[in-house]
Enzyme design. Sequence first.
Site, PDB file in Angstrom:
ATOM      1  N   HIS A 260     -21.208  39.359 -25.645  1.00 33.20           N
ATOM      2  CA  HIS A 260     -20.134  39.359 -24.650  1.00 33.20           C
ATOM      3  C   HIS A 260     -20.611  39.913 -23.307  1.00 33.20           C
ATOM      4  O   HIS A 260     -20.302  39.375 -22.249  1.00 33.20           O
ATOM      5  CB  HIS A 260     -18.951  40.196 -25.145  1.00 33.20           C
ATOM      6  CG  HIS A 260     -17.886  39.384 -25.805  1.00 33.20           C
ATOM      7  ND1 HIS A 260     -17.162  38.425 -25.147  1.00 33.20           N
ATOM      8  CD2 HIS A 260     -17.407  39.402 -27.079  1.00 33.20           C
ATOM      9  CE1 HIS A 260     -16.295  37.875 -25.978  1.00 33.20           C
ATOM     10  NE2 HIS A 260     -16.421  38.448 -27.163  1.00 33.20           N
ATOM     11  N   GLU A 324     -12.065  48.233 -31.387  1.00 35.23           N
ATOM     12  CA  GLU A 324     -11.292  47.048 -30.997  1.00 35.23           C
ATOM     13  C   GLU A 324     -11.238  46.085 -32.189  1.00 35.23           C
ATOM     14  O   GLU A 324     -10.174  45.624 -32.583  1.00 35.23           O
ATOM     15  CB  GLU A 324     -11.952  46.381 -29.798  1.00 35.23           C
ATOM     16  CG  GLU A 324     -11.284  45.077 -29.371  1.00 35.23           C
ATOM     17  CD  GLU A 324     -12.105  44.313 -28.334  1.00 35.23           C
ATOM     18  OE1 GLU A 324     -11.542  43.418 -27.697  1.00 35.23           O
ATOM     19  OE2 GLU A 324     -13.315  44.609 -28.178  1.00 35.23           O
ATOM     20  N   HIS A 325     -12.399  45.745 -32.737  1.00 29.33           N
ATOM     21  CA  HIS A 325     -12.502  44.899 -33.921  1.00 29.33           C
ATOM     22  C   HIS A 325     -13.103  45.719 -35.053  1.00 29.33           C
ATOM     23  O   HIS A 325     -14.112  46.406 -34.857  1.00 29.33           O
ATOM     24  CB  HIS A 325     -13.412  43.691 -33.675  1.00 29.33           C
ATOM     25  CG  HIS A 325     -13.044  42.874 -32.482  1.00 29.33           C
ATOM     26  ND1 HIS A 325     -13.630  43.053 -31.240  1.00 29.33           N
ATOM     27  CD2 HIS A 325     -12.150  41.864 -32.337  1.00 29.33           C
ATOM     28  CE1 HIS A 325     -13.121  42.193 -30.389  1.00 29.33           C
ATOM     29  NE2 HIS A 325     -12.219  41.452 -31.015  1.00 29.33           N
ATOM     30  N   ASP A 358     -11.005  35.600 -32.705  1.00 30.27           N
ATOM     31  CA  ASP A 358     -11.188  35.324 -31.281  1.00 30.27           C
ATOM     32  C   ASP A 358     -10.599  33.976 -30.889  1.00 30.27           C
ATOM     33  O   ASP A 358     -10.168  33.792 -29.748  1.00 30.27           O
ATOM     34  CB  ASP A 358     -12.684  35.319 -30.933  1.00 30.27           C
ATOM     35  CG  ASP A 358     -13.174  36.684 -30.499  1.00 30.27           C
ATOM     36  OD1 ASP A 358     -12.353  37.606 -30.380  1.00 30.27           O
ATOM     37  OD2 ASP A 358     -14.399  36.833 -30.297  1.00 30.27           O
ATOM     38  N   HIS A 417      28.761  65.873 -17.707  1.00 23.27           N
ATOM     39  CA  HIS A 417      28.611  65.126 -18.953  1.00 23.27           C
ATOM     40  C   HIS A 417      29.789  65.420 -19.883  1.00 23.27           C
ATOM     41  O   HIS A 417      30.378  64.516 -20.478  1.00 23.27           O
ATOM     42  CB  HIS A 417      27.300  65.503 -19.659  1.00 23.27           C
ATOM     43  CG  HIS A 417      26.082  64.846 -19.080  1.00 23.27           C
ATOM     44  ND1 HIS A 417      25.623  65.134 -17.819  1.00 23.27           N
ATOM     45  CD2 HIS A 417      25.241  63.913 -19.603  1.00 23.27           C
ATOM     46  CE1 HIS A 417      24.528  64.416 -17.579  1.00 23.27           C
ATOM     47  NE2 HIS A 417      24.279  63.661 -18.655  1.00 23.27           N
TER      48      HIS A 417
END
Length: 431
Positions: A260, A324-325, A358, A417
Amino acid sequence: MQILNWQSLDETAREAALSRSPLVGDENLEQNVASIVNTVRLHKDAALISYNQQFDGVMLSELKLSQTEIDTACSRVTEDIKQAVAQAMANIESFHIAQQFEPVTVDTQVGVRCELRSEAIEKVGLYIPGGTAPLISTVMMLALPAKIAGCEQRVLVSPPPINDAIVYAAKACGITEIFQVGGAQAIAALAFGTESIPAVDKIFGPGNRYVTEAKRLVSQDSRCVVSIDMPAGPSEVLLIADRNANPEFIAADLLSQAEHGVDSQVMLVTDSEDLASRVDIALSRQLEALPRIDIAKQALESSRTLLVADLNQAALVSNRYGPEHLIIQTQSPRELLKKIRAAGSVFLGAFTPESVGDYASGTNHVLPTYGYSSAVSSLSLADFSRRFTVQELSADGLLGLGETVMTLAAAEQLDAHKNAVQVRLDSLGGQ
């Protein structure tokens, strides 16, 4: 890859073994990106056209692709790519349609109804990287969930000249607004809007460090109201394997992430020293056949193999890293899955390479990196919508709940309130 024995490392060495390269690639990154963002905010299309020429070497008078240009680009796409896109789209659609939200309605007590509802984000911007690896798959991972969620305006940006297959995938996914602009300048355009590109509510998509920094900056800029999908860093994978795993499969999976980019990181965690050695041999051999050998080789220099005592320890190491993976190639991968707490996406068994996620298994490949998986989820249909609550009380409901609310409001010294309840109870009189 460097092989380290986890058992022999002290805490400092373990931290170093699981460290990632710094996200910032140069010390002036924030300043440079801020300058680009501000220039686009002020000068809009003129700035984008100038940056296209400066950074991409492309001179364009029109940023938006015309229908003729879209049709012409699609006509150049080969039939095998069209068929691959069709199958991938079918799987991605199937998985994301199954995620559609069902409203929640609960009567918490008599006369008190609470609801959780969902509405699509109206305007979304989809960033698709170009460069050395035009990510056709990312088009589908972003455009299809946006369409399924019901986002009314879906704007796609990508560096010029846009790859024909990116244009084809965009059209197939129902995208009609495609703009030729990339980098930090594209993110700025989506955030602030220009004469051509509409401002959006949320920006999606991966990119280089300039894109990532631009997303961070605009999401924190008070001059626009835009959110981003998730924080991101370089691609990464951690693979857990036992002694029975196939070293050729493992080497191929590690290299699929290493190619990558030079800042990608791959990690092998195993309880078998023999397997680690065989994987190293397989890596060297497979590496030589890769067209992107220089990129992958540099990525492997910052990658490591960690030898652990057993698979339980492997799971602990993985959770600490938060990949991530995460690939699990063991005899009983689903047993180990029960111990996994932090991962963007998990791939189980010898015949589940990370590549399928992917592209075409159906899950989304936009995932948290850099350890963010310990708190951030992988992209899903929910990211393209926002959820809000509704409550409705009858008179009896307020009678039954009012005293509790007034007691708590008084304890917090918020008299207005309390009064908002009291005036309604007073109006009910003797009910």
